[in-house]
Write an enzyme that holds these catalytic residues in place. Structure first.
Site, PDB file in Angstrom:
ATOM      1  N   LEU A 125      44.911  40.190  37.410  1.00  0.00           N
ATOM      2  CA  LEU A 125      44.082  39.063  37.848  1.00  0.00           C
ATOM      3  C   LEU A 125      44.902  37.765  37.829  1.00  0.00           C
ATOM      4  O   LEU A 125      44.952  37.039  38.812  1.00  0.00           O
ATOM      5  CB  LEU A 125      42.871  38.951  36.903  1.00  0.00           C
ATOM      6  CG  LEU A 125      41.896  37.803  37.138  1.00  0.00           C
ATOM      7  CD1 LEU A 125      41.133  38.001  38.459  1.00  0.00           C
ATOM      8  CD2 LEU A 125      40.881  37.704  35.980  1.00  0.00           C
ATOM      9  N   GLU A 127      47.706  34.821  37.842  1.00  0.00           N
ATOM     10  CA  GLU A 127      48.839  34.492  38.718  1.00  0.00           C
ATOM     11  C   GLU A 127      49.591  33.314  38.114  1.00  0.00           C
ATOM     12  O   GLU A 127      49.061  32.621  37.235  1.00  0.00           O
ATOM     13  CB  GLU A 127      48.312  34.127  40.115  1.00  0.00           C
ATOM     14  CG  GLU A 127      47.583  35.298  40.756  1.00  0.00           C
ATOM     15  CD  GLU A 127      47.227  35.071  42.218  1.00  0.00           C
ATOM     16  OE1 GLU A 127      47.435  33.938  42.727  1.00  0.00           O
ATOM     17  OE2 GLU A 127      46.751  36.043  42.833  1.00  0.00           O
ATOM     18  N   SER A 132      43.315  30.557  33.617  1.00  0.00           N
ATOM     19  CA  SER A 132      41.911  30.290  33.293  1.00  0.00           C
ATOM     20  C   SER A 132      41.064  30.157  34.557  1.00  0.00           C
ATOM     21  O   SER A 132      39.931  30.634  34.613  1.00  0.00           O
ATOM     22  CB  SER A 132      41.803  28.992  32.475  1.00  0.00           C
ATOM     23  OG  SER A 132      42.361  29.185  31.193  1.00  0.00           O
ATOM     24  N   ILE A 157      51.127  40.580  33.376  1.00  0.00           N
ATOM     25  CA  ILE A 157      50.323  41.790  33.555  1.00  0.00           C
ATOM     26  C   ILE A 157      50.678  42.810  32.473  1.00  0.00           C
ATOM     27  O   ILE A 157      51.780  43.375  32.444  1.00  0.00           O
ATOM     28  CB  ILE A 157      50.512  42.376  34.975  1.00  0.00           C
ATOM     29  CG1 ILE A 157      50.197  41.294  36.024  1.00  0.00           C
ATOM     30  CG2 ILE A 157      49.619  43.604  35.152  1.00  0.00           C
ATOM     31  CD1 ILE A 157      48.846  40.586  35.860  1.00  0.00           C
ATOM     32  N   HIS A 337      52.544  35.230   0.982  1.00  0.00           N
ATOM     33  CA  HIS A 337      53.771  36.010   0.755  1.00  0.00           C
ATOM     34  C   HIS A 337      54.975  35.103   0.482  1.00  0.00           C
ATOM     35  O   HIS A 337      56.065  35.615   0.178  1.00  0.00           O
ATOM     36  CB  HIS A 337      54.092  36.880   1.979  1.00  0.00           C
ATOM     37  CG  HIS A 337      53.349  38.182   2.041  1.00  0.00           C
ATOM     38  ND1 HIS A 337      52.007  38.270   2.303  1.00  0.00           N
ATOM     39  CD2 HIS A 337      53.775  39.462   1.877  1.00  0.00           C
ATOM     40  CE1 HIS A 337      51.629  39.541   2.312  1.00  0.00           C
ATOM     41  NE2 HIS A 337      52.686  40.284   2.042  1.00  0.00           N
ATOM     42  N   GLY A 338      54.816  33.797   0.646  1.00  0.00           N
ATOM     43  CA  GLY A 338      55.943  32.886   0.419  1.00  0.00           C
ATOM     44  C   GLY A 338      57.104  33.239   1.342  1.00  0.00           C
ATOM     45  O   GLY A 338      56.909  33.616   2.499  1.00  0.00           O
ATOM     46  N   GLY A 339      58.319  33.179   0.810  1.00  0.00           N
ATOM     47  CA  GLY A 339      59.514  33.475   1.617  1.00  0.00           C
ATOM     48  C   GLY A 339      59.479  34.878   2.199  1.00  0.00           C
ATOM     49  O   GLY A 339      59.968  35.101   3.316  1.00  0.00           O
ATOM     50  N   GLU A 362      42.695  37.238  27.968  1.00  0.00           N
ATOM     51  CA  GLU A 362      41.297  37.592  28.284  1.00  0.00           C
ATOM     52  C   GLU A 362      40.364  36.387  28.102  1.00  0.00           C
ATOM     53  O   GLU A 362      39.219  36.531  27.677  1.00  0.00           O
ATOM     54  CB  GLU A 362      40.854  38.829  27.512  1.00  0.00           C
ATOM     55  CG  GLU A 362      41.749  40.018  27.873  1.00  0.00           C
ATOM     56  CD  GLU A 362      41.077  41.356  27.886  1.00  0.00           C
ATOM     57  OE1 GLU A 362      39.850  41.416  27.836  1.00  0.00           O
ATOM     58  OE2 GLU A 362      41.821  42.353  27.975  1.00  0.00           O
TER      59      GLU A 362
HETATM   60  N1  CAA Z   1      29.007  38.499  34.829  1.00  0.00           N
HETATM   61  C1  CAA Z   1      28.632  38.566  36.116  1.00  0.00           C
HETATM   62  N2  CAA Z   1      28.779  37.531  36.994  1.00  0.00           N
HETATM   63  C2  CAA Z   1      29.356  36.408  36.522  1.00  0.00           C
HETATM   64  C3  CAA Z   1      29.770  36.267  35.184  1.00  0.00           C
HETATM   65  C4  CAA Z   1      29.570  37.381  34.313  1.00  0.00           C
HETATM   66  N3  CAA Z   1      29.957  37.329  33.028  1.00  0.00           N
HETATM   67  N4  CAA Z   1      30.285  35.039  35.015  1.00  0.00           N
HETATM   68  C5  CAA Z   1      30.207  34.409  36.197  1.00  0.00           C
HETATM   69  N5  CAA Z   1      29.642  35.241  37.108  1.00  0.00           N
HETATM   70  C6  CAA Z   1      29.334  34.940  38.508  1.00  0.00           C
HETATM   71  C7  CAA Z   1      28.403  33.719  38.571  1.00  0.00           C
HETATM   72  O1  CAA Z   1      27.055  34.132  38.463  1.00  0.00           O
HETATM   73  C8  CAA Z   1      28.713  33.154  39.937  1.00  0.00           C
HETATM   74  O2  CAA Z   1      28.027  33.921  40.917  1.00  0.00           O
HETATM   75  P1  CAA Z   1      27.422  33.224  42.250  1.00  0.00           P
HETATM   76  O3  CAA Z   1      28.614  32.632  42.973  1.00  0.00           O
HETATM   77  O4  CAA Z   1      26.770  34.348  42.973  1.00  0.00           O
HETATM   78  O5  CAA Z   1      26.474  32.168  41.756  1.00  0.00           O
HETATM   79  C9  CAA Z   1      30.197  33.428  40.101  1.00  0.00           C
HETATM   80  O6  CAA Z   1      30.498  34.502  39.197  1.00  0.00           O
HETATM   81  C10 CAA Z   1      31.056  32.220  39.782  1.00  0.00           C
HETATM   82  O7  CAA Z   1      30.768  31.819  38.457  1.00  0.00           O
HETATM   83  P2  CAA Z   1      31.247  30.399  37.897  1.00  0.00           P
HETATM   84  O8  CAA Z   1      30.816  29.314  38.858  1.00  0.00           O
HETATM   85  O9  CAA Z   1      30.802  30.278  36.492  1.00  0.00           O
HETATM   86  O10 CAA Z   1      32.847  30.532  38.017  1.00  0.00           O
HETATM   87  P3  CAA Z   1      33.989  29.534  37.586  1.00  0.00           P
HETATM   88  O11 CAA Z   1      34.976  29.476  38.670  1.00  0.00           O
HETATM   89  O12 CAA Z   1      33.405  28.261  37.049  1.00  0.00           O
HETATM   90  O13 CAA Z   1      34.715  30.363  36.400  1.00  0.00           O
HETATM   91  C11 CAA Z   1      35.141  31.057  34.151  1.00  0.00           C
HETATM   92  C12 CAA Z   1      34.095  30.723  35.257  1.00  0.00           C
HETATM   93  C13 CAA Z   1      34.285  31.498  32.988  1.00  0.00           C
HETATM   94  C14 CAA Z   1      35.957  29.850  33.778  1.00  0.00           C
HETATM   95  C15 CAA Z   1      36.044  32.207  34.636  1.00  0.00           C
HETATM   96  O14 CAA Z   1      36.938  31.763  35.650  1.00  0.00           O
HETATM   97  C16 CAA Z   1      36.877  32.818  33.527  1.00  0.00           C
HETATM   98  O15 CAA Z   1      36.369  33.637  32.763  1.00  0.00           O
HETATM   99  N6  CAA Z   1      38.161  32.462  33.432  1.00  0.00           N
HETATM  100  C17 CAA Z   1      39.094  33.088  32.503  1.00  0.00           C
HETATM  101  C18 CAA Z   1      39.808  34.221  33.157  1.00  0.00           C
HETATM  102  C19 CAA Z   1      40.377  35.150  32.142  1.00  0.00           C
HETATM  103  O16 CAA Z   1      39.754  35.481  31.143  1.00  0.00           O
HETATM  104  N7  CAA Z   1      41.568  35.640  32.414  1.00  0.00           N
HETATM  105  C20 CAA Z   1      42.198  36.587  31.552  1.00  0.00           C
HETATM  106  C21 CAA Z   1      43.180  37.391  32.303  1.00  0.00           C
HETATM  107  S1  CAA Z   1      43.026  39.103  32.092  1.00  0.00           S
HETATM  108  C22 CAA Z   1      43.889  39.497  30.700  1.00  0.00           C
HETATM  109  O17 CAA Z   1      44.270  38.694  29.909  1.00  0.00           O
HETATM  110  C23 CAA Z   1      44.030  40.982  30.523  1.00  0.00           C
HETATM  111  C24 CAA Z   1      45.198  41.390  29.743  1.00  0.00           C
HETATM  112  O18 CAA Z   1      46.167  41.844  30.312  1.00  0.00           O
HETATM  113  C25 CAA Z   1      45.165  41.406  28.278  1.00  0.00           C
END
Ligand code: CAA
Length: 381
Positions: A125, A127, A132, A157, A337-339, A362
């Site tokens: 996801l 980039e 965020s 990734i 644990h110190g040093g 995440e």
């Molecule tokens: N479940 C279902 N639908 C959801 C939802 C949820 N939890 N949260 C939001 N939506 C839907 C909303 O209902 C909305 O739908 P409509 O357009 O139909 O109304 C749509 O999604 C957009 O929602 P927002 O307007 O709230 O979206 P936003 O652009 O403001 O973003 C955010 C919200 C919470 C900030 C989100 O972008 C986010 O979670 N960002 C963080 C991303 C992230 O966690 N990345 C981690 C990378 S993966 C990783 O780390 C894996 C790894 O390898 C370990």
């Protein structure tokens, strides 16, 4: 909510605990030093059902539920957080395909993920310019003939160099969250290049790579869910994924506490064991209390998920609290644990390094607060 574990939950926890202690923990320090991905361990874990704890049996999973999954993750993470994150992302991909895939996609990909044949799953996801702000991603998916062509770059990734199956997000439509779609991509697909692994502060046995898509052609059947539905799929997957990271945080914090308890019972200063000093005892009391609170939040979020009730807010609260708790606990463990806490003869420096990313990936702590506040305000309106 029943606070007693069911027979299945207790069995899964015991299986994960035994495997973690006997097979995962012994090599954790060397894998961290050598930045060696635990591919063999993941295959062994798959053999025990630990790569698909919450995946339906029809597709090769253990079908033991979200609470069992959280418990298994805690045990694995207490031995090796790097192994745990590969398990978490694989599980997240398998669950997502089960939830949104066609029958054909489920049969083609899920058994490969949970059996270890695919080694691991990857969740592509983020980039370089959108972490965020997931809705701001720019990798493009353009229709060509009957299929799709992907172009763009992904960053950070997890398991990307080893994953046989990846879920990749790309922009197939207009701007914002409604223009995104999710695709299933197999490792080694022509047009997909895997970049060099990142040199990380912690989780050094986990593999973290950039991916580049250059005219990467996919069949029509690669589309996961509907066109334009990708953002929702990402959010649903992350809701569950955040329970996994909260569980990982609890596991690491528990390991830090256990290592510290061993140390303060053994180490003497000023004629007493460290554990006899009240200042030390108060620190231990705080760690244990916060750890128990984080475990309760995490298992409650998992239980809600298992009951198929809304759990977005609870998953974010668990992830926020557990990841910050874990950092505090590991920091205190190093201090006590110190040093010795600062050298790799003792495991707590690794725990602290591994814990650091938990408030970032995440969804950062700040993103969790955005989600929690949104849900709280929505409920109040
Ligand atoms: N479940 C279902 N639908 C959801 C939802 C949820 N939890 N949260 C939001 N939506 C839907 C909303 O209902 C909305 O739908 P409509 O357009 O139909 O109304 C749509 O999604 C957009 O929602 P927002 O307007 O709230 O979206 P936003 O652009 O403001 O973003 C955010 C919200 C919470 C900030 C989100 O972008 C986010 O979670 N960002 C963080 C991303 C992230 O966690 N990345 C981690 C990378 S993966 C990783 O780390 C894996 C790894 O390898 C370990």
């Amino acid at each position: 909510m029943d606070l007693e574990l069911s027979h299945t939950q207790a069995l899964v926890r015991q299986t994960a605990r035994t495997f973690a202690q006997e097979r995962v923990q012994p090599g954790a320090r060397e894998r961290d030093r050598e930045e060696r991905f635990p591919a063999d361990l993941l295959r062994e874990m798959a053999g025990l059902g630990l790569m698909g704890v919450n995946v339906p049996a029809a597709y090769g999973g253990a079908e033991a539920g979200a609470v069992s999954y959280a418990l298994a993750m805690m045990e694995t993470a207490s031995a090796c957080a790097s192994t745990a994150v590969a398990m978490a992302v694989t599980n997240m991909c398998a669950e997502l395909i089960c939830a949104f895939g066609t029958e054909e996609q489920k049969r083609a990909y899920v058994p490969r993920l949970v059996s270890g044949e695919a080694v691991a799953g990857a969740f592509a996801l983020s980039e370089p310019q959108s972490g965020s702000d997931a809705a701001g991603l720019t990798t493009s998916a353009v229709r060509r003939g009957n299929g799709w062509v992907l172009n763009g770059a992904k960053q950070w990734i997890t398991s990307g160099a080893y994953a046989g199956v990846m879920v990749v997000w790309a922009r197939s439509g207009g701007p914002g969250s409604q223009g995104l779609s999710a695709f299933l991509v197999e490792g080694g697909t022509p047009g997909l290049q895997v970049g060099p692994p990142e040199d990380k502060l912690g989780l050094r046995a986990s593999n973290t790579v950039p991916l580049v898509f250059e005219d990467c052609a996919l069949p029509a059947s690669a589309l996961l869910g509907r066109e334009g539905e990708g953002f929702r799929l990402a959010m649903v997957a992350l809701d569950g994924g955040r329970i996994g990271i909260a569980s990982q945080a609890c596991g690491v914090a528990r390991a830090a506490l256990e290592a510290t308890l061993r140390y303060v019972r053994d180490r003497r200063a000023f004629g007493k064991h460290l554990g006899e000093f009240q200042a030390v005892r108060f620190m231990l009391a705080n760690i244990k209390t916060e750890l128990s609170a984080a475990e309760a939040l995490t298992l409650r979020a998992a239980w809600l998920k298992e009951q198929q009730r809304p759990f977005t807010q609870e998953a974010s609260m668990a992830k926020l609290f557990a990841s910050e708790m874990s950092n505090r606990a590991c920091d205190k463990a190093v201090q006590l644990h110190g040093g010795y806490g600062y050298i790799d003869e003792f495991p707590v420096e690794r725990y602290l390094r591994d814990a650091r990313v938990q408030t970032i990936y995440e969804g950062t702590s700040e993103i969790q607060r955005v989600v929690i506040a949104r849900e709280v305000l929505r409920a109040a309106s």
